[in-house]
Design a protein around this motif. Structure first.
Motif, PDB file in Angstrom:
ATOM      1  N   GLU A  36      27.210  12.198 -20.446  1.00  0.00           N
ATOM      2  CA  GLU A  36      26.062  13.105 -20.802  1.00  0.00           C
ATOM      3  C   GLU A  36      26.616  14.383 -20.085  1.00  0.00           C
ATOM      4  N   VAL A  37      26.273  15.478 -20.828  1.00  0.00           N
ATOM      5  CA  VAL A  37      26.695  16.930 -20.224  1.00  0.00           C
ATOM      6  C   VAL A  37      25.380  18.045 -20.536  1.00  0.00           C
ATOM      7  N   GLN A  38      25.019  18.833 -19.752  1.00  0.00           N
ATOM      8  CA  GLN A  38      24.371  19.821 -20.008  1.00  0.00           C
ATOM      9  C   GLN A  38      24.656  21.034 -18.782  1.00  0.00           C
ATOM     10  N   ARG A  39      24.537  22.143 -19.825  1.00  0.00           N
ATOM     11  CA  ARG A  39      24.798  23.616 -19.158  1.00  0.00           C
ATOM     12  C   ARG A  39      23.852  23.805 -18.296  1.00  0.00           C
ATOM     13  N   LYS A  40      24.487  24.112 -17.072  1.00  0.00           N
ATOM     14  CA  LYS A  40      23.539  24.718 -15.920  1.00  0.00           C
ATOM     15  C   LYS A  40      23.415  25.932 -15.750  1.00  0.00           C
ATOM     16  N   MET A  51      28.624  26.845 -15.606  1.00  0.00           N
ATOM     17  CA  MET A  51      28.564  25.525 -15.098  1.00  0.00           C
ATOM     18  C   MET A  51      27.982  24.645 -15.918  1.00  0.00           C
ATOM     19  N   TRP A  52      28.401  23.314 -15.858  1.00  0.00           N
ATOM     20  CA  TRP A  52      27.817  22.014 -16.584  1.00  0.00           C
ATOM     21  C   TRP A  52      27.494  21.135 -15.512  1.00  0.00           C
ATOM     22  N   GLU A  53      26.579  20.205 -15.833  1.00  0.00           N
ATOM     23  CA  GLU A  53      26.419  18.931 -15.192  1.00  0.00           C
ATOM     24  C   GLU A  53      26.640  17.636 -16.080  1.00  0.00           C
ATOM     25  N   THR A  54      27.579  16.775 -15.296  1.00  0.00           N
ATOM     26  CA  THR A  54      27.973  16.041 -16.151  1.00  0.00           C
ATOM     27  C   THR A  54      27.600  14.410 -15.480  1.00  0.00           C
ATOM     28  N   SER A  55      27.592  13.433 -16.386  1.00  0.00           N
ATOM     29  CA  SER A  55      27.675  12.104 -15.788  1.00  0.00           C
ATOM     30  C   SER A  55      28.281  11.188 -16.826  1.00  0.00           C
ATOM     31  N   PHE A  56      29.179  10.465 -16.413  1.00  0.00           N
ATOM     32  CA  PHE A  56      30.027   9.500 -17.083  1.00  0.00           C
ATOM     33  C   PHE A  56      30.295   8.007 -16.549  1.00  0.00           C
TER      34      PHE A  56
END
Length: 155
Positions: A36-40, A51-56
């Protein structure tokens, strides 16, 4: 732990940099791989500070990381810094024009553990270093081939 890869691409440096800096396409690619990736922090154009917030998933556990574009120097380099609870990661992309139609792409990824559990996880990666390095290099080679194909289709 440091991973490096270098690939020569049959495309001009400006085209290769534009492809590497196409963050929207990279975000879609990451999503297709199950992360998952979302631009912060978003900018109107690509620039340091994005910046991006990611989860993997990594080693059987869901990890979260905040990724920041630290430097952006078209058309030759960009670097990223990822910060998570257990792991930090520095990632740099360097491009060198070998000729008008050929570019060398160099990637360096350094993973730094921040606690004992992460150190043990990195140690297990070191034991499988050959396989992990081979997979990293194959992924970079595949990405370089995709860039070549895109250039060939639009040239």
């Amino acid at each position: 732990m440091i991973f490096t890869s270098r690939e020569d691409i049959e495309a001009p440096i400006d085209f290769v940099f534009a492809q590497v800096a196409n963050f929207a396409a990279l975000e879609r690619s990451i999503l297709r791989r199950g992360a998952e990736v979302q631009r912060k922090v978003d900018r109107t154009s690509a620039a340091a500070g994005m910046m991006w917030e990611t989860s993997f998933d990594f080693k059987g556990k869901r990890r979260q990381m905040e990724v920041t574009l630290v430097s952006f120097d078209p058309p030759s380099s960009m670097s990223f810094e990822g910060k998570g609870k257990a792991l930090n990661c520095d990632f740099s992309v360097d491009l060198v024009a070998l000729s008008r139609g050929r570019t060398r792409l160099s990637l360096v990824a350094e993973i730094k553990p921040q606690n004992l559990t992460a150190r043990l996880m990195i140690q297990s990666l070191k034991l499988a270093r050959g396989n992990v390095t081979k997979r990293f290099e194959m992924r970079v080679a595949s990405y370089a081939k995709d860039i070549e194909d895109r250039y060939a289709s639009c040239a």
